[in-house]
Design an enzyme around this catalytic site. Sequence first.
Site, PDB file in Angstrom:
ATOM      1  N   ASN A  23      20.750 -33.325  68.045  1.00  0.00           N
ATOM      2  CA  ASN A  23      20.198 -32.125  67.416  1.00  0.00           C
ATOM      3  C   ASN A  23      18.717 -31.919  67.707  1.00  0.00           C
ATOM      4  O   ASN A  23      18.121 -30.938  67.255  1.00  0.00           O
ATOM      5  CB  ASN A  23      20.480 -32.137  65.912  1.00  0.00           C
ATOM      6  CG  ASN A  23      21.957 -31.881  65.638  1.00  0.00           C
ATOM      7  OD1 ASN A  23      22.709 -31.513  66.543  1.00  0.00           O
ATOM      8  ND2 ASN A  23      22.371 -32.090  64.396  1.00  0.00           N
ATOM      9  N   CYS A 126      33.084 -21.467  61.872  1.00  0.00           N
ATOM     10  CA  CYS A 126      33.462 -22.722  62.517  1.00  0.00           C
ATOM     11  C   CYS A 126      34.131 -23.620  61.500  1.00  0.00           C
ATOM     12  O   CYS A 126      34.290 -23.246  60.336  1.00  0.00           O
ATOM     13  CB  CYS A 126      32.266 -23.398  63.166  1.00  0.00           C
ATOM     14  SG  CYS A 126      31.248 -24.294  62.019  1.00  0.00           S
ATOM     15  N   ARG A 131      28.932 -20.173  58.263  1.00  0.00           N
ATOM     16  CA  ARG A 131      27.702 -20.390  59.017  1.00  0.00           C
ATOM     17  C   ARG A 131      27.078 -19.111  59.581  1.00  0.00           C
ATOM     18  O   ARG A 131      27.069 -18.883  60.793  1.00  0.00           O
ATOM     19  CB  ARG A 131      27.928 -21.430  60.118  1.00  0.00           C
ATOM     20  CG  ARG A 131      28.365 -22.762  59.539  1.00  0.00           C
ATOM     21  CD  ARG A 131      28.449 -23.844  60.568  1.00  0.00           C
ATOM     22  NE  ARG A 131      27.157 -24.327  60.996  1.00  0.00           N
ATOM     23  CZ  ARG A 131      26.986 -25.243  61.934  1.00  0.00           C
ATOM     24  NH1 ARG A 131      28.032 -25.746  62.555  1.00  0.00           N
ATOM     25  NH2 ARG A 131      25.781 -25.656  62.269  1.00  0.00           N
ATOM     26  N   ASP A 316      25.165 -34.269  57.479  1.00  0.00           N
ATOM     27  CA  ASP A 316      25.812 -34.834  58.671  1.00  0.00           C
ATOM     28  C   ASP A 316      26.238 -36.292  58.482  1.00  0.00           C
ATOM     29  O   ASP A 316      26.850 -36.871  59.382  1.00  0.00           O
ATOM     30  CB  ASP A 316      24.874 -34.720  59.892  1.00  0.00           C
ATOM     31  CG  ASP A 316      24.743 -33.281  60.365  1.00  0.00           C
ATOM     32  OD1 ASP A 316      25.562 -32.443  59.964  1.00  0.00           O
ATOM     33  OD2 ASP A 316      23.807 -33.000  61.135  1.00  0.00           O
ATOM     34  N   ARG A 408      31.512 -34.755  71.550  1.00  0.00           N
ATOM     35  CA  ARG A 408      30.434 -33.765  71.418  1.00  0.00           C
ATOM     36  C   ARG A 408      29.149 -34.422  70.935  1.00  0.00           C
ATOM     37  O   ARG A 408      28.058 -33.951  71.267  1.00  0.00           O
ATOM     38  CB  ARG A 408      30.831 -32.687  70.399  1.00  0.00           C
ATOM     39  CG  ARG A 408      31.973 -31.817  70.873  1.00  0.00           C
ATOM     40  CD  ARG A 408      32.176 -30.687  69.922  1.00  0.00           C
ATOM     41  NE  ARG A 408      30.942 -29.906  69.804  1.00  0.00           N
ATOM     42  CZ  ARG A 408      30.804 -28.852  69.035  1.00  0.00           C
ATOM     43  NH1 ARG A 408      31.811 -28.438  68.308  1.00  0.00           N
ATOM     44  NH2 ARG A 408      29.665 -28.205  68.992  1.00  0.00           N
TER      45      ARG A 408
HETATM   46  N1  EPU Z   1      22.383 -20.391  56.748  1.00  0.00           N
HETATM   47  C1  EPU Z   1      22.427 -19.077  56.354  1.00  0.00           C
HETATM   48  N2  EPU Z   1      21.952 -18.139  57.219  1.00  0.00           N
HETATM   49  C2  EPU Z   1      21.437 -18.458  58.427  1.00  0.00           C
HETATM   50  C3  EPU Z   1      21.390 -19.809  58.811  1.00  0.00           C
HETATM   51  C4  EPU Z   1      21.867 -20.766  57.941  1.00  0.00           C
HETATM   52  O1  EPU Z   1      22.890 -18.739  55.267  1.00  0.00           O
HETATM   53  O2  EPU Z   1      21.029 -17.550  59.157  1.00  0.00           O
HETATM   54  C5  EPU Z   1      22.897 -21.420  55.826  1.00  0.00           C
HETATM   55  C6  EPU Z   1      24.055 -22.209  56.442  1.00  0.00           C
HETATM   56  O3  EPU Z   1      25.297 -21.536  56.282  1.00  0.00           O
HETATM   57  C7  EPU Z   1      23.980 -23.489  55.649  1.00  0.00           C
HETATM   58  C8  EPU Z   1      22.483 -23.669  55.449  1.00  0.00           C
HETATM   59  O4  EPU Z   1      21.892 -22.377  55.620  1.00  0.00           O
HETATM   60  O5  EPU Z   1      24.590 -23.307  54.389  1.00  0.00           O
HETATM   61  C9  EPU Z   1      21.816 -24.662  56.386  1.00  0.00           C
HETATM   62  O6  EPU Z   1      22.166 -24.361  57.719  1.00  0.00           O
HETATM   63  P1  EPU Z   1      21.195 -24.688  58.935  1.00  0.00           P
HETATM   64  O7  EPU Z   1      20.740 -23.403  59.525  1.00  0.00           O
HETATM   65  O8  EPU Z   1      20.158 -25.637  58.470  1.00  0.00           O
HETATM   66  O9  EPU Z   1      22.174 -25.418  59.950  1.00  0.00           O
HETATM   67  P2  EPU Z   1      22.189 -25.285  61.528  1.00  0.00           P
HETATM   68  O10 EPU Z   1      20.832 -25.093  62.053  1.00  0.00           O
HETATM   69  O11 EPU Z   1      23.245 -24.323  61.932  1.00  0.00           O
HETATM   70  C10 EPU Z   1      21.824 -27.823  62.013  1.00  0.00           C
HETATM   71  C11 EPU Z   1      22.550 -28.912  62.733  1.00  0.00           C
HETATM   72  C12 EPU Z   1      23.803 -29.259  61.955  1.00  0.00           C
HETATM   73  C13 EPU Z   1      23.372 -29.740  60.570  1.00  0.00           C
HETATM   74  C14 EPU Z   1      22.549 -28.649  59.874  1.00  0.00           C
HETATM   75  C15 EPU Z   1      22.008 -29.068  58.536  1.00  0.00           C
HETATM   76  C16 EPU Z   1      22.039 -28.654  65.077  1.00  0.00           C
HETATM   77  C17 EPU Z   1      22.485 -28.301  66.444  1.00  0.00           C
HETATM   78  N3  EPU Z   1      22.904 -28.477  64.087  1.00  0.00           N
HETATM   79  O12 EPU Z   1      22.711 -26.722  61.945  1.00  0.00           O
HETATM   80  O13 EPU Z   1      24.427 -30.339  62.647  1.00  0.00           O
HETATM   81  O14 EPU Z   1      24.504 -30.039  59.799  1.00  0.00           O
HETATM   82  O15 EPU Z   1      21.438 -28.284  60.717  1.00  0.00           O
HETATM   83  O16 EPU Z   1      21.218 -30.208  58.657  1.00  0.00           O
HETATM   84  O17 EPU Z   1      20.913 -29.092  64.889  1.00  0.00           O
HETATM   85  C18 EPU Z   1      26.212 -31.635  63.448  1.00  0.00           C
HETATM   86  O18 EPU Z   1      25.388 -32.177  64.213  1.00  0.00           O
HETATM   87  O19 EPU Z   1      27.380 -32.083  63.276  1.00  0.00           O
HETATM   88  C19 EPU Z   1      25.796 -30.439  62.712  1.00  0.00           C
HETATM   89  C20 EPU Z   1      26.658 -29.598  62.161  1.00  0.00           C
END
Ligand code: EPU
Length: 429
Positions: A23, A126, A131, A316, A408
């Site tokens: 990440n 997903c 998300r 995670d 992955r």
């Molecule tokens: N959210 C919103 N609106 C947005 C973006 C996010 O409502 O525009 C919500 C999401 O639905 C969730 C929360 O905010 O409820 C947090 O989501 P976040 O944006 O922090 O997650 P992300 O950036 O999509 C990354 C990691 C995830 C990890 C999360 C939380 C990467 C590539 N992915 O996702 O990793 O779970 O942060 O720490 O960095 C994994 O590696 O298995 C994985 C899912």
Amino acid sequence: MDRIRIIGGHRLNGTIPISGAKNAALPLMIASLLTEQTLILDNVPRLADVAQLERILGNHGVDIMVSGKRSGETADHGQTLHISAARIVDTTAPYELVSKMRASFWVLAPLVARMGEARISMPGGCAIGTRPVDLLIMAVERLGGKIDIEGGYVLARAPKGLKGAEIVFPKVTVGGTHTAVMAASLAKGTTVLENAAREPEIVDVADCLNKMGARISGAGTRQIIVEGVAGLKGARHAVLPDRIETGTYAMAAAMTGGDVLLQNGRPELLQAALDVLVRAGVTVMPTNQGIRIVRNGAGLAPVDVTTAPFPEFPTDLQAQLMALMTRARGTSHITETIFENRFMHVGELTRLGARIQLDGERATIEGVPQLKGAPVMATDLRASVSLVIAALAAEGETIVNRVYHLDRGFERLEDKLGRCGAAIERLSG
Ligand code: EPU
């Protein structure tokens, strides 16, 4: 499709090298789009998601060269990528590519910041929830990007460039913070992000962007300030160690008992998770080579844990902790506050004999003296690895199907666990 076969009941003893963080590697690769010059990334893990992002960047015209292995290097050394986005030939990220990996949506920010336009497919839902990407879009809009949504695509335009602004996130978002920081790096003027994500991967990307000439301060705190610059240059940066991989193997060792050194693991990246392990009765010893995890004989104590943004317990690692608590002496509670649907592992853990009850976002896990092997499958990466952890302690054979989820995000998982004494093998086809 490959499967993994595990015969449970073997203690883990030895050393597990921790790879570079998935990440962090993904947004770092995406940051290459911000400059015409070459970005060199060391310690990049060999993962299916990294390969998929290479294809996505290739579609925009990015050239990626993978350095050959130097003498003395083993498979435990991450790869070095030379990434050059000298000429961006296409600012569209199509549905076929984005739908395979959500993080590819993050190309939105560097493309609109550098090229003045981006057309990115909406990623859709997903396995772990809906998300949404509304906050990522909000960040680009706040910086002056004009947004239209058409035919499942987000069209972002800023022909005269983006402009610094104040961005207040109503909810902590990792992807939103990466998007805002990358876009603001090339915006005119100063951007202030409030309620920014504090995850170590945000800090790693900000460090790399600063090496590229960006002016970012406060990464790792709730307020990040970005002073926009006219252009960024090439740099060389090593990806930080994967805290989720570290925590996963810590839980595997806690599950089987034994003595494992998580080489290159950095305790400060997962202190909340290590504290939970200590509460469960596991010995955690930071050393100058990494983190040593020891459990000899004593049973596991149950714990109550709630997931939350960094520095709290990470979502995670939620599935992995649940697998561990299936064998605790008593009843544990795990509450998931980040993703609404991240409990796909519960049904599969139950197939192995676990006793888990779900009530909305809260799981109650009643420890059992023994799990029994069975065929299982999972629909996301962290859920899959939780099944591996359970299988390592289950009596008899477990077959984990749909191994592509594991590939992955976990580099050579069967090799790393096998070298510490696990009876684990990949069955091809
Ligand atoms: N959210 C919103 N609106 C947005 C973006 C996010 O409502 O525009 C919500 C999401 O639905 C969730 C929360 O905010 O409820 C947090 O989501 P976040 O944006 O922090 O997650 P992300 O950036 O999509 C990354 C990691 C995830 C990890 C999360 C939380 C990467 C590539 N992915 O996702 O990793 O779970 O942060 O720490 O960095 C994994 O590696 O298995 C994985 C899912």
